[in-house]
Design a protein around this motif. Structure first.
Motif, mmCIF file in Angstrom:
data_model
loop_
_atom_site.group_PDB
_atom_site.id
_atom_site.type_symbol
_atom_site.label_atom_id
_atom_site.label_comp_id
_atom_site.label_asym_id
_atom_site.label_seq_id
_atom_site.Cartn_x
_atom_site.Cartn_y
_atom_site.Cartn_z
ATOM 1 N N PHE A 81 0.831 -1.195 0.000
ATOM 2 C CA PHE A 81 0.000 0.000 0.000
ATOM 3 C C PHE A 81 0.870 1.251 0.000
ATOM 4 C CE2 PHE A 81 -2.145 3.474 2.101
ATOM 5 C CZ PHE A 81 -3.280 3.595 1.316
ATOM 6 N N ASP A 82 1.886 1.278 0.857
ATOM 7 C CA ASP A 82 2.784 2.435 0.930
ATOM 8 C C ASP A 82 3.514 2.664 -0.392
ATOM 9 O OD1 ASP A 82 2.003 2.828 3.553
ATOM 10 O OD2 ASP A 82 3.826 1.961 4.426
ATOM 11 N N ALA A 83 3.670 1.590 -1.190
ATOM 12 C CA ALA A 83 4.329 1.696 -2.493
ATOM 13 C C ALA A 83 3.344 2.038 -3.615
ATOM 14 C CB ALA A 83 5.053 0.384 -2.816
ATOM 15 N N GLY A 84 2.054 2.212 -3.260
ATOM 16 C CA GLY A 84 1.085 2.648 -4.259
ATOM 17 C C GLY A 84 0.082 1.611 -4.722
ATOM 18 N N VAL A 85 0.141 0.390 -4.236
ATOM 19 C CA VAL A 85 -0.837 -0.638 -4.620
ATOM 20 C C VAL A 85 -2.191 -0.271 -4.019
ATOM 21 C CG1 VAL A 85 -1.472 -3.077 -4.361
ATOM 22 C CG2 VAL A 85 0.897 -2.445 -4.879
ATOM 23 N N ARG A 86 -3.244 -0.285 -4.835
ATOM 24 C CA ARG A 86 -4.565 0.120 -4.369
ATOM 25 C C ARG A 86 -5.638 -0.938 -4.575
ATOM 26 N NH1 ARG A 86 -1.711 2.757 -2.008
ATOM 27 N NH2 ARG A 86 -1.671 4.990 -1.717
ATOM 28 N N ARG A 87 -5.242 -2.153 -4.987
ATOM 29 C CA ARG A 87 -6.174 -3.279 -5.103
ATOM 30 C C ARG A 87 -5.540 -4.454 -4.367
ATOM 31 N NH1 ARG A 87 -7.472 -5.021 -10.867
ATOM 32 N NH2 ARG A 87 -5.241 -4.937 -11.041
ATOM 33 N N ILE A 88 -6.212 -4.929 -3.327
ATOM 34 C CA ILE A 88 -5.683 -6.035 -2.542
ATOM 35 C C ILE A 88 -6.802 -7.038 -2.292
ATOM 36 C CG2 ILE A 88 -4.657 -6.734 -0.340
ATOM 37 C CD1 ILE A 88 -3.318 -3.985 -0.218
ATOM 38 N N VAL A 89 -6.513 -8.300 -2.546
ATOM 39 C CA VAL A 89 -7.447 -9.392 -2.289
ATOM 40 C C VAL A 89 -6.804 -10.289 -1.241
ATOM 41 C CG1 VAL A 89 -8.703 -11.335 -3.301
ATOM 42 C CG2 VAL A 89 -8.269 -9.277 -4.680
ATOM 43 N N VAL A 90 -7.559 -10.592 -0.186
ATOM 44 C CA VAL A 90 -7.030 -11.396 0.909
ATOM 45 C C VAL A 90 -7.959 -12.575 1.160
ATOM 46 C CG1 VAL A 90 -6.272 -11.413 3.314
ATOM 47 C CG2 VAL A 90 -6.099 -9.298 1.972
ATOM 48 N N GLY A 91 -7.379 -13.758 1.257
ATOM 49 C CA GLY A 91 -8.115 -14.959 1.622
ATOM 50 C C GLY A 91 -7.745 -15.361 3.032
ATOM 51 N N LYS A 128 -8.241 5.337 0.263
ATOM 52 C CA LYS A 128 -8.270 5.091 -1.185
ATOM 53 C C LYS A 128 -7.770 3.691 -1.531
ATOM 54 C CE LYS A 128 -9.662 9.207 -2.286
ATOM 55 N NZ LYS A 128 -11.051 9.424 -2.364
ATOM 56 N N LEU A 129 -8.625 2.713 -1.264
ATOM 57 C CA LEU A 129 -8.243 1.321 -1.434
ATOM 58 C C LEU A 129 -9.456 0.493 -1.792
ATOM 59 C CD1 LEU A 129 -6.035 -0.906 -0.952
ATOM 60 C CD2 LEU A 129 -6.852 -0.970 1.414
ATOM 61 N N GLY A 130 -9.298 -0.401 -2.767
ATOM 62 C CA GLY A 130 -10.316 -1.386 -3.107
ATOM 63 C C GLY A 130 -9.839 -2.746 -2.637
ATOM 64 N N MET A 131 -10.728 -3.486 -1.972
ATOM 65 C CA MET A 131 -10.336 -4.777 -1.413
ATOM 66 C C MET A 131 -11.423 -5.820 -1.618
ATOM 67 S SD MET A 131 -8.575 -3.884 2.252
ATOM 68 C CE MET A 131 -7.603 -5.398 2.272
ATOM 69 N N ALA A 132 -10.993 -7.060 -1.514
ATOM 70 C CA ALA A 132 -11.905 -8.188 -1.371
ATOM 71 C C ALA A 132 -11.325 -9.035 -0.248
ATOM 72 C CB ALA A 132 -11.996 -8.995 -2.660
ATOM 73 N N LEU A 133 -12.177 -9.346 0.715
ATOM 74 C CA LEU A 133 -11.759 -10.122 1.877
ATOM 75 C C LEU A 133 -12.660 -11.343 1.951
ATOM 76 C CD1 LEU A 133 -11.704 -7.127 4.390
ATOM 77 C CD2 LEU A 133 -9.761 -8.031 3.091
ATOM 78 N N LYS A 134 -12.059 -12.518 1.944
ATOM 79 C CA LYS A 134 -12.893 -13.722 1.981
ATOM 80 C C LYS A 134 -12.356 -14.705 3.006
ATOM 81 C CE LYS A 134 -11.478 -17.226 -1.192
ATOM 82 N NZ LYS A 134 -11.885 -18.197 -0.242
ATOM 83 N N SER A 135 -13.267 -15.381 3.634
ATOM 84 C CA SER A 135 -12.844 -16.469 4.501
ATOM 85 C C SER A 135 -12.643 -17.694 3.612
ATOM 86 C CB SER A 135 -13.880 -16.724 5.591
ATOM 87 O OG SER A 135 -15.066 -17.238 5.040
ATOM 88 N N GLY A 136 -12.092 -18.726 4.173
ATOM 89 C CA GLY A 136 -11.758 -19.910 3.382
ATOM 90 C C GLY A 136 -12.927 -20.605 2.734
ATOM 91 N N ASN A 137 -14.140 -20.431 3.279
ATOM 92 C CA ASN A 137 -15.268 -21.194 2.747
ATOM 93 C C ASN A 137 -16.142 -20.407 1.771
ATOM 94 O OD1 ASN A 137 -16.128 -19.502 4.749
ATOM 95 N ND2 ASN A 137 -17.548 -20.938 5.683
ATOM 96 N N PHE A 138 -15.678 -19.260 1.299
ATOM 97 C CA PHE A 138 -16.442 -18.473 0.334
ATOM 98 C C PHE A 138 -15.662 -18.352 -0.968
ATOM 99 C CE2 PHE A 138 -18.376 -17.045 4.239
ATOM 100 C CZ PHE A 138 -19.709 -16.888 3.894
ATOM 101 N N GLY A 139 -16.378 -18.209 -2.055
ATOM 102 C CA GLY A 139 -15.744 -17.928 -3.340
ATOM 103 C C GLY A 139 -15.527 -19.153 -4.199
ATOM 104 N N ALA A 140 -15.721 -18.951 -5.484
ATOM 105 C CA ALA A 140 -15.522 -20.011 -6.474
ATOM 106 C C ALA A 140 -14.032 -20.179 -6.777
ATOM 107 C CB ALA A 140 -16.285 -19.656 -7.756
ATOM 108 N N ILE A 141 -13.696 -21.178 -7.566
ATOM 109 C CA ILE A 141 -12.305 -21.486 -7.883
ATOM 110 C C ILE A 141 -11.607 -20.329 -8.591
ATOM 111 C CG2 ILE A 141 -12.771 -22.614 -10.092
ATOM 112 C CD1 ILE A 141 -10.627 -24.717 -9.156
ATOM 113 N N ASP A 142 -12.361 -19.517 -9.328
ATOM 114 C CA ASP A 142 -11.778 -18.372 -10.025
ATOM 115 C C ASP A 142 -11.990 -17.068 -9.258
ATOM 116 O OD1 ASP A 142 -14.526 -18.269 -10.439
ATOM 117 O OD2 ASP A 142 -14.372 -17.728 -12.551
ATOM 118 N N PHE A 143 -12.216 -17.171 -7.956
ATOM 119 C CA PHE A 143 -12.525 -16.007 -7.128
ATOM 120 C C PHE A 143 -11.488 -14.897 -7.247
ATOM 121 C CE2 PHE A 143 -11.805 -13.525 -3.326
ATOM 122 C CZ PHE A 143 -13.021 -12.879 -3.224
ATOM 123 N N PHE A 144 -10.214 -15.222 -7.127
ATOM 124 C CA PHE A 144 -9.187 -14.181 -7.100
ATOM 125 C C PHE A 144 -9.156 -13.390 -8.400
ATOM 126 C CE2 PHE A 144 -7.868 -17.094 -3.758
ATOM 127 C CZ PHE A 144 -7.717 -16.203 -2.708
#
Length: 156
Positions: A81-91, A128-144
Protein backbone atom coordinates in the motif's frame (compact mmCIF):
# COMPACT_ATOMS: atom_id res chain seq x y z
CA UNK A 1 -3.94 -25.44 -4.02
CA UNK A 2 -5.58 -25.44 -7.40
CA UNK A 3 -4.06 -22.99 -9.85
CA UNK A 4 -6.51 -20.90 -11.86
CA UNK A 5 -6.16 -19.15 -15.19
CA UNK A 6 -5.29 -15.93 -13.37
CA UNK A 7 -2.29 -17.43 -11.64
CA UNK A 8 0.23 -19.12 -13.92
CA UNK A 9 3.11 -20.77 -12.07
CA UNK A 10 5.39 -17.79 -12.67
CA UNK A 11 3.08 -15.46 -10.77
CA UNK A 12 2.50 -17.70 -7.74
CA UNK A 13 4.62 -17.60 -4.60
CA UNK A 14 4.13 -20.33 -2.03
CA UNK A 15 5.23 -19.29 1.45
CA UNK A 16 7.73 -21.61 3.08
CA UNK A 17 6.26 -21.65 6.57
CA UNK A 18 9.45 -23.06 8.11
CA UNK A 19 11.36 -20.05 6.77
CA UNK A 20 8.64 -17.68 7.94
CA UNK A 21 8.73 -19.19 11.43
CA UNK A 22 12.53 -18.90 11.62
CA UNK A 23 12.46 -15.29 10.42
CA UNK A 24 14.46 -16.04 7.28
CA UNK A 25 11.45 -15.15 5.10
CA UNK A 26 10.38 -11.55 5.57
CA UNK A 27 7.66 -9.32 4.16
CA UNK A 28 9.99 -7.50 1.77
CA UNK A 29 10.43 -10.75 -0.17
CA UNK A 30 6.68 -10.98 -0.69
CA UNK A 31 6.55 -7.32 -1.67
CA UNK A 32 9.41 -7.75 -4.15
CA UNK A 33 7.62 -10.72 -5.73
CA UNK A 34 4.30 -8.85 -6.04
CA UNK A 35 5.93 -5.71 -7.43
CA UNK A 36 7.95 -7.74 -9.96
CA UNK A 37 4.67 -9.30 -11.15
CA UNK A 38 2.35 -6.28 -11.01
CA UNK A 39 -0.23 -6.35 -13.75
CA UNK A 40 -0.02 -10.15 -13.93
CA UNK A 41 -2.28 -10.98 -10.93
CA UNK A 42 0.45 -12.24 -8.58
CA UNK A 43 -0.72 -14.64 -5.89
CA UNK A 44 1.08 -15.26 -2.59
CA UNK A 45 -0.28 -18.06 -0.44
CA UNK A 46 0.58 -20.12 2.62
CA UNK A 47 -1.83 -23.05 2.41
CA UNK A 48 -0.53 -26.57 2.11
CA UNK A 49 -1.58 -30.20 2.28
CA UNK A 50 -3.41 -31.04 5.53
CA UNK A 51 -0.64 -33.30 6.82
CA UNK A 52 1.96 -30.55 6.32
CA UNK A 53 -0.23 -28.01 8.11
CA UNK A 54 -0.74 -30.41 11.02
CA UNK A 55 2.99 -31.10 11.32
CA UNK A 56 3.83 -27.39 11.38
CA UNK A 57 1.12 -26.68 13.94
CA UNK A 58 2.38 -29.51 16.14
CA UNK A 59 5.95 -28.22 15.88
CA UNK A 60 5.26 -24.51 16.54
CA UNK A 61 1.64 -24.47 17.81
CA UNK A 62 -1.38 -23.52 15.80
CA UNK A 63 -1.50 -20.04 17.33
CA UNK A 64 2.18 -19.29 16.67
CA UNK A 65 1.91 -20.29 13.01
CA UNK A 66 -1.27 -18.25 12.53
CA UNK A 67 0.23 -15.22 14.29
CA UNK A 68 3.42 -15.35 12.20
CA UNK A 69 1.61 -15.75 8.87
CA UNK A 70 -0.98 -13.08 9.67
CA UNK A 71 1.82 -10.70 10.64
CA UNK A 72 3.80 -11.52 7.49
CA UNK A 73 0.84 -10.87 5.19
CA UNK A 74 -0.21 -7.74 7.09
CA UNK A 75 3.30 -6.30 6.91
CA UNK A 76 3.54 -7.09 3.19
CA UNK A 77 0.13 -5.50 2.48
CA UNK A 78 1.12 -2.34 4.36
CA UNK A 79 4.38 -2.11 2.42
CA UNK A 80 2.56 -2.65 -0.87
CA UNK A 81 0.00 0.00 0.00
CA UNK A 82 2.78 2.43 0.93
CA UNK A 83 4.33 1.70 -2.49
CA UNK A 84 1.09 2.65 -4.26
CA UNK A 85 -0.84 -0.64 -4.62
CA UNK A 86 -4.56 0.12 -4.37
CA UNK A 87 -6.17 -3.28 -5.10
CA UNK A 88 -5.68 -6.04 -2.54
CA UNK A 89 -7.45 -9.39 -2.29
CA UNK A 90 -7.03 -11.40 0.91
CA UNK A 91 -8.12 -14.96 1.62
CA UNK A 92 -8.51 -16.14 5.19
CA UNK A 93 -10.65 -14.55 7.86
CA UNK A 94 -7.96 -13.88 10.47
CA UNK A 95 -5.48 -12.81 7.82
CA UNK A 96 -8.05 -10.41 6.37
CA UNK A 97 -8.49 -8.82 9.78
CA UNK A 98 -4.74 -8.49 10.26
CA UNK A 99 -4.34 -6.84 6.84
CA UNK A 100 -7.20 -4.38 7.38
CA UNK A 101 -5.77 -3.44 10.79
CA UNK A 102 -2.28 -2.95 9.35
CA UNK A 103 -3.69 -0.69 6.64
CA UNK A 104 -5.61 1.38 9.16
CA UNK A 105 -8.91 1.10 7.31
CA UNK A 106 -11.83 1.90 9.60
CA UNK A 107 -14.75 2.11 7.18
CA UNK A 108 -15.74 0.43 3.91
CA UNK A 109 -18.45 1.05 1.34
CA UNK A 110 -19.87 -2.27 0.15
CA UNK A 111 -19.71 -2.61 -3.61
CA UNK A 112 -20.89 -5.23 -6.06
CA UNK A 113 -20.86 -8.90 -5.11
CA UNK A 114 -17.94 -10.89 -6.49
CA UNK A 115 -19.21 -14.30 -5.39
CA UNK A 116 -22.00 -15.24 -3.02
CA UNK A 117 -21.28 -13.55 0.30
CA UNK A 118 -18.14 -11.70 -0.85
CA UNK A 119 -18.49 -8.09 -2.03
CA UNK A 120 -16.01 -5.57 -3.32
CA UNK A 121 -15.04 -3.25 -0.46
CA UNK A 122 -13.98 0.35 -1.01
CA UNK A 123 -12.42 2.26 1.85
CA UNK A 124 -14.35 5.34 2.90
CA UNK A 125 -11.92 6.90 5.34
CA UNK A 126 -9.46 8.57 2.99
CA UNK A 127 -7.27 5.52 2.51
CA UNK A 128 -8.27 5.09 -1.18
CA UNK A 129 -8.24 1.32 -1.43
CA UNK A 130 -10.32 -1.39 -3.11
CA UNK A 131 -10.34 -4.78 -1.41
CA UNK A 132 -11.91 -8.19 -1.37
CA UNK A 133 -11.76 -10.12 1.88
CA UNK A 134 -12.89 -13.72 1.98
CA UNK A 135 -12.84 -16.47 4.50
CA UNK A 136 -11.76 -19.91 3.38
CA UNK A 137 -15.27 -21.19 2.75
CA UNK A 138 -16.44 -18.47 0.33
CA UNK A 139 -15.74 -17.93 -3.34
CA UNK A 140 -15.52 -20.01 -6.47
CA UNK A 141 -12.31 -21.49 -7.88
CA UNK A 142 -11.78 -18.37 -10.03
CA UNK A 143 -12.52 -16.01 -7.13
CA UNK A 144 -9.19 -14.18 -7.10
CA UNK A 145 -9.33 -13.38 -10.81
CA UNK A 146 -12.93 -12.19 -10.53
CA UNK A 147 -12.08 -10.14 -7.44
CA UNK A 148 -9.26 -8.26 -9.16
CA UNK A 149 -11.51 -7.57 -12.15
CA UNK A 150 -14.37 -6.37 -9.93
CA UNK A 151 -12.10 -4.11 -7.87
CA UNK A 152 -10.57 -2.56 -10.99
CA UNK A 153 -14.05 -1.49 -12.07
CA UNK A 154 -14.72 0.47 -8.86
CA UNK A 155 -13.46 3.98 -8.26
CA UNK A 156 -11.25 4.22 -5.16
Amino acid sequence: MTRTACAPASTVLSIDVEKAMSGSLIATELVDFVRANQGRAPLVYSSSRPEQVTALQEKYSREAVARKLDSLFADAAKRLFDAGVRRIVVGGGETSGAVVSALGVTSFRIGPEIDSGVPVLVSEDGVKLGMALKSGNFGAIDFFEKALDAISGVSV
